[in-house]
Design an enzyme around this catalytic site. Sequence first.
Site, PDB file in Angstrom:
ATOM      1  CB  SER A   1      -4.742   3.004   0.509  1.00 38.57           C
ATOM      2  OG  SER A   1      -4.518   1.625   0.587  1.00 38.57           O
ATOM      3  CB  SER A   2      -6.560   0.066  -4.146  1.00 40.34           C
ATOM      4  OG  SER A   2      -6.370   0.991  -5.177  1.00 40.34           O
TER       5      SER A   2
ATOM      6  N   GLY B   1      -0.554  -5.538  -2.205  1.00 40.63           N
ATOM      7  CA  GLY B   1       0.742  -6.177  -2.019  1.00 40.63           C
ATOM      8  C   GLY B   1       0.813  -6.853  -0.659  1.00 40.63           C
TER       9      GLY B   1
ATOM     10  CB  SER C   1      -0.905   0.001   1.242  1.00 39.98           C
ATOM     11  OG  SER C   1      -1.686   1.176   1.260  1.00 39.98           O
ATOM     12  N   GLY C   2       0.601   2.162  -0.933  1.00 35.84           N
ATOM     13  CA  GLY C   2       1.371   3.398  -1.019  1.00 35.84           C
ATOM     14  C   GLY C   2       2.541   3.322  -1.965  1.00 35.84           C
TER      15      GLY C   2
ATOM     16  CB  THR D   1      -4.127   3.209  -7.503  1.00 41.87           C
ATOM     17  OG1 THR D   1      -4.510   2.219  -6.553  1.00 41.87           O
ATOM     18  CG2 THR D   1      -5.366   3.802  -8.142  1.00 41.87           C
TER      19      THR D   1
ATOM     20  CD  GLU E   1      -2.231  -4.880   3.429  1.00 43.94           C
ATOM     21  OE1 GLU E   1      -2.625  -3.972   2.681  1.00 43.94           O
ATOM     22  OE2 GLU E   1      -2.935  -5.355   4.343  1.00 43.94           O
TER      23      GLU E   1
ATOM     24  CG  ASN F   1      -1.750   5.354  -0.874  1.00 46.54           C
ATOM     25  OD1 ASN F   1      -1.804   6.523  -1.272  1.00 46.54           O
ATOM     26  ND2 ASN F   1      -1.941   4.323  -1.673  1.00 46.54           N
TER      27      ASN F   1
END
Length: 901
Positions: free
Chosen positions: A159-160, A386, A104-105, A109, A388, A156
Amino acid sequence: MAEHESLEFGKADFVLMDNVSLEEFMANLKLRFEKGRIYTYIGEVVVSVNPYRAMNIYGRDTIEQYKGRELYERPPHLFAIADAAYKAMKRRNKDTCIVISGESGAGKTEASKYIMQYIAAITNPGQRAEVERVKNMLLKSNCVLEAFGNAKTNRNDNSSRFGKYMDINFDFKGDPIGGHINNYLLEKSRVIFQQEGERSFHSFYQMVKGGPESLLRSLHVSKDPTAYIYIKVGGHIKSSIDDGVDFKAVADAMKVIGFTADELQTVYKVLATILHLGNLTFGVDGDTTLIENSKVVAVIGDLLATKEENVEKALLYRTVATGRDVIDKQHTAQEASYGRDALAKAMYERMFCWIVGRINDVIEVKDYDAKVHGKNTVIGVLDIYGFEIFQNNSFEQFCINYCNEKLQQLFIQLVLRQEQEEYQREGIPWKHIDFFNNQIIVDLVELQHKGIFSVLDEACMNVGKVTDEVFLQGLNSKLANHVHYTSRKVHKSLEFDRDFRIRHYAGNVVYSVVGFIDKNKDTLFQDFKRLLYNSSNPVLKVMWPEGKLRITEVTKRPLTAATLFKNSMIALVENLACKEPYYVRCIKPNDVKSPLLFEHERCRHQVEYLGLLENVRVRRAGFANRQEYPRFLQRYKMISEFTWPNHDLPSEKEAVKKLVQGCGFEHDVAYGKTKVFIRTPRTLFCLEEQRTEMVGRIVLFLQKVWRGTIARKRYRRMRAAVIILQAYRRFKVKSYIKDVNRKFKNVRSMKDHGKHVKWPTPPKVLRRFEEALRSFYNRWWAWMLIKDMTPEEKLRIRAKGATLEALKGQRPDLGLQRTWEGNYLVSWTDSPDTASSFTLVSSDLQRKDKFMRVLFSCNVRKINRFHKAEDRAVLITDRHLYKMDPLKQYKPMKSIPLYNV
């Protein structure tokens, strides 16, 4: 190989490192980040580092630079991967996919958006309206999905919180004709709970902060997000996100996609319902559970288009069928709160899935017949969470990390398979490569009857009270001896009856089993489903089709969240495996979103769990670089005299052999059927250095030749211009002479000797000639006038000419048009007496002064210095000038010799 960049920017391709080690990999990655080069290749994989700043490398000019080019012809870029996938799809008629991964980040995206932007920019050169509509829909869908599926996290701002796989369908001409979106594991727990510093999904804040007053009034919603329990944590956060602007952009995008006004209004009502549900509180009066703020129930009933009492009953009671009997079982306050939260999460998830479905309805390929329109090919773009590792890792992190294990397994398999297939195609011997096969971890999670998902499902199906501790005990009994599973019995630092640890390919992760059972069951009481299905809002009714089942109808046990996710991952991997894959590996350089900071440990961990070094080793195991003979020859042919500028050898393969032998690298290459394989990066760098040196010489030679060509062209143009100019001048001179000759041919016979004839305009070169010609003509014309005159007439003419020369411009009238008498007093016919008096006086003066003749005489007016006027007469002879008084019979008053005048 990427276009040769200066070594001050590091290696553009990690495959070209001198030594394959983590230290050198990290040093090269850091150097390129600090120099503003955020993309680097590993063969055909792009490693992308989030720059945390706007970069001017995505405009139309950059798109044109990558359009139709090979990967190694330009510096590393996302557009190169997008173009490679598009070319493979269009040229070879193969389905392709681009897998974007990273934590994330890391910029996944944004990467997917740039890839979509590139594909949209290079397709539909014919500007067909239907294709433009599809492209617009695909781009607008990103905006909508981000609003409902993305949130601000501590890592982020956008973040998705779901996985997305989008298929873009292309016709035989390579133009997009539709698409399909699959979504995976929306983080619906974010609806009811967020960590400190984070927000819920963007859609809530966009509606609350950006919705018009009239809309918010109809939804009974205020503009203060802190007034709602579910989004209160995020309501305090200040960020760069402009929710008001985003609200309008999302609403406009949904209208463009085709959402009706009623559907849009239903979406807002669902969001508002969830906010109001969060504010519901439950109390106890004896044995009865009550809703403490019942007014909110009326608002919810209004928004859901159902009766208030039905809402209240669904929240406080659960209908249970026992055989033929149906009873209402009252909830405890805790059960009611659980049901409320489950409803909020389920409503949001259903709405999100419905939005994805509506977008698919609009963008899916319609009326396409392969026999008529040709084969329909696909490019897939996977933007998925991704790996985590958090302080507290729960069910969601477990599923996400399992997903990454599956994708990593596919990645290694496909890269190895591609390498093996290419070696076999080219007839190059294949060497076995040792790599970490994470199939053992995938089996640990998904294996039937023995995997963690199976143990979890068994625990959920047990009769009686099922707890997370029971699930953990099941894991410990079945997996205690697994090398990648650790329980508290083995590792005492784990929390008793709470934690277990998995050794993933990316590292060790400790999971807390708290909430695993509830999240896996994903229980939503049937009463809520019936409540929403029986709504008079048709859009809401469509979202809950299972609500039509009667309570007494027996249904199969619904699949658990873990099983659903496992099945979707298996289907996804099967889908990707049948396509030609391209990879974008995203890396987050730091946690503070700084464009300058590169945290070594942070990035090293990501490099390890993304398996990037392993990827380099796979690419480097045999040959670091391979290129097709024509392209290799095109790039390096200037190095050898045998291949520059063109070769006369039997084939391009023979020409490449001759070139390589001339450079002394034959020991470091292998020759395939269509490609040359180069073993070490050093050979490639030497070739590039020689090429760079020769390119400089070639450029100088070309400049010399080109400058000579330009000079010769300029000379020929100037010479042609001079010849044309000379010919034109001759033509104009001849035309003028002929024109003058024609006009003045008969002037001798003309009455005025051609005085009325208009002279033609001469060319500039003959202006002085024309002046001379006019002068000749005027002299001739004057001679024609005076040739028959008497001497006296000629004398008068000369006098007039002299006067004209002397007094031109000083007097308005010189009397040139009349006859000049000279001795006017003698010929004065108006006064004979005066004439006779003057004649006597002049005769006396002639006897006295002995002059020969009178030149001029006339009466004049004299004005003295006192401005007094008097009549006088003037007589001019060939010897004297006389002043006379006409009032005294022209008595001379003064005599002046002419030589004194």
